[in-house]
Enzyme design. Sequence first.
Site, mmCIF file in Angstrom:
data_model
loop_
_atom_site.group_PDB
_atom_site.id
_atom_site.type_symbol
_atom_site.label_atom_id
_atom_site.label_comp_id
_atom_site.label_asym_id
_atom_site.label_seq_id
_atom_site.Cartn_x
_atom_site.Cartn_y
_atom_site.Cartn_z
ATOM 1 C CE LYS A 1 -3.927 2.394 1.365
ATOM 2 N NZ LYS A 1 -5.097 2.544 0.482
ATOM 3 C CB CYS B 1 -4.711 7.881 -6.654
ATOM 4 S SG CYS B 1 -4.516 5.630 -5.694
ATOM 5 C CE LYS C 1 -2.113 0.627 -10.102
ATOM 6 N NZ LYS C 1 -1.994 0.216 -7.982
#
Lengths: 478, 422
Positions: free
Chosen positions: B45, B135, B173
């Site tokens: 995480k 995100c 990512k």
Amino acid sequence: MSLTHDSPINIEQIERNFREIAPPLNAAEAILESNRCVYCYDAPCMHACPTHIDVPAFIKKIASGNMTGSARVIFDANPIGATCARVCPVDVLCEGACVEKTLMDKPIEIGRLQRYATDYAMSTGRELFRPRALNGKSAGIIGSGPAGLSCATYLARLGYAVTIYDRRVLPGGLDTYGMAEYKMSQLASVSEAQMVERLGVTFRMNTEIGREVSIDELQSAHDAIFLGIGLGATARLEVPGETLPGVYDALDFIARVKTRDWKSVPLGRIVAVIGAGNTGVDAVTQAKRLGAERVLMIYRRSAREMPAYQYEYELAKKDAIEFWWQTAPIEIIAKPDGSGVAALRCVRMELGEPDAAGLRAVQPVPSSEFDIPCDMVIKALGQQKMRSFLKTVPGIELDPAGRIVVNAETMQTTNPKFFAGGDCVNGGREAVDASQAGKLAAQGIHQALTGERVEFAGARVPFIEKIHGEMPHANPVA
Amino acid sequence: MADLRVNFAGIESPNPFWLASAPPTNMGSMVERAFDAGWGGAVWKTLGEPIINVCSRLASIDHGANRMIGLNNIELITDRPLDVNLREIRECKRRYPKNALIVSLMVESKREAWHEIAKQVEDTGADGVELNFGCPHGMSERGMGSAMGQVPEYTRMVTEWVKEATRLPVIVKLTPNVTSITPPARAAVRGGADALSLINTINSVMGVDLDTMIPYPNVNGMAAHGGYCGPAVKPIALNMVSELARDAEVNVPISGIGGIGTWRDATEFLLLGATTVQVCTAVMHFGYRVVEDMIDGLSNYLDEKGFLSVREIIGRSVGRMTDWGNLDLKYKTVARIDHSLCIQCNLCHIACEDGAHQCIPFTEIKGERFPIVDEQECVGCNLCYLVCPSPGCISMVRVDDGSAPLTWHDLTSKQPKTMTSD
């Protein structure tokens, strides 16, 4: 006061025995089950339902959370949709078609989903239909059973002043007095009748036509009259001893059970039920559930000819009923003091060739008499027609079997002011058939009185008109 | 049994199944349980400056009786102290040396900050870092996450910073919240990325409570858009993965993410160019145990297809993806209905009637009504085949003459004038 002895089981056990055999779905079950439906187009279940409820539509509305809409789809096509959800022989109607036509060995539980939606609507008390303004016309309905309630509903929706006359205390006819208690309580049936009352229909209970109100009065009070009178008393056995204490009509016995005053229901230790129809099954299973030690079903033909539905037979088997096939009663033997039943004297029957209708003739085997000890006899021989009452209605034609002759589309009798539907026309079928007949009669009455043609939901067999006549390009089909 | 081991940008993994950076990889005890369950790798995480989360954080979309076909969240990166995370990463790697342990990172857009955290992670013995440029909620409002990934220049710049500071493989990512996935992907590669992972979550509002009229997830009467993942996003992820797998400038390994819940989903990602896959929602729904059937199913599939190693199928379907203009205009199929399998639900009829080309009328067979395809009118669109609930009942049958293919590009190159638009 029980007939010959007290039930050996206690009240708590009897209550357990009479728990609903198809309990309501909970929300999780309803979501899973409603989503399992493949949402057929022009669906086989809808064809199979005598009132042609748009089953996929109401099920998808449950799935979408549109419960009011779902209930409206049901009640739009069938004003006794809550009753039918509980008592319909779904195995041979909607759910039977689901299995037959789709991938699933396990059909969608249409009946229980229908109950889920109708229970919701009845719990909210929200009115699903807004009747038209009163049109100044009046209709009288004899009988508050499924046919009468259905006809009254549609006529009220069309703006008629409707009065239902019924000789009994509670409305609903056989829905209220004749359904096995483990299938449906009186409360459900009466609540449904109250929905009809909220549409503005007047109920005159404890009112027998020919006694409290005459046919003439009825004719002058109403523009049209619907006969939803059902059938009469149970047929007579025509054997000695039939009037002994301890000999009952199945329908009377069931009506006593419906009070749920268990200890007041007459009950023997050994109960012989004569007849193997669906009412016979209702009688044997309920006698057993009340605590009778042995319950016997006596039928003159074999299991193969048994008129009850297969699933009813299975239910009776599960209740450990003893079946006496090819056995016919010839006498009910009294106790020495004449105070009740001591035995049922029977004779063995042998089956002959099938007749035109496929029913095999039966004849007694000579010198085969024997006695079955029992202390209670219940006759479940089917109901007689209401011939004597119908003689009082002018101009009504009956067929040789005593059924009222009607126009199959309008349900109009040979007396143009009178319409009819349900058991008194079809000879004795399901509540759902009576409901459909009431719908057709309402349409027929409206057309006769106003000339306007209306068509309520499910009035006709739905059918995709577009079967292409010629299809030159299609592959040849085997 | 086929060999499931993969080497991803130098990182050895016993199988291609990794846990994505998300709640299931929140701490050491969780990651260790996941490795015990069979996960080949895990992406910790996201580490970064301490944050404060809101309550509630998740919302989902159901379909019919199926719960959570899509999930969205407004949770931020880790809320645990950095030193605790680093210590647990070190311990975890020591205990599970054969599993791939990657650490997701997100710090403010300062060279020193990225250098600092990259060095700290390298020091734990972890196998690689994943730069969270994806995100779409919360952190993006502070100039991080997708705010970074949506600007190729930033993507390249930060990738370069991290590469300066560590010898660990650097995975970037990517966010799907862009017009085209190619520019940020190329920018990451130019910045020195050793690999790419995609997709991160998609901007989404999951719905509105019809009673309170407050959108989900409710945070004291208010809601904010969140990141969408779960089974429903798989096709979007597959498209982006395959686009990058086809791109000559993106010649680095890809870790596929998005809606992977079964070995079948995972295998599709592998076939379209992913070397590893990352899973989150399926684990959040059903637990770490879902990896057992992923390994078993993939292994059986490879055995049945005769492959000795999973590496043989990676990218195997990439060559089957092309531009629309290269598709053969002469290829022709029609639907055929096997009436012995037809359940007469009539869904094909109504779908074709109202949603396609009105070419499934009815015919009568032995007194019963069945749908039948008018093959002259059928355009071979697949709709009836897709809606039919009876397996094998409707098949799409090739009916063209098999002559040489003809594409739109062929047509326009031969007849340029007729194809000029106004």
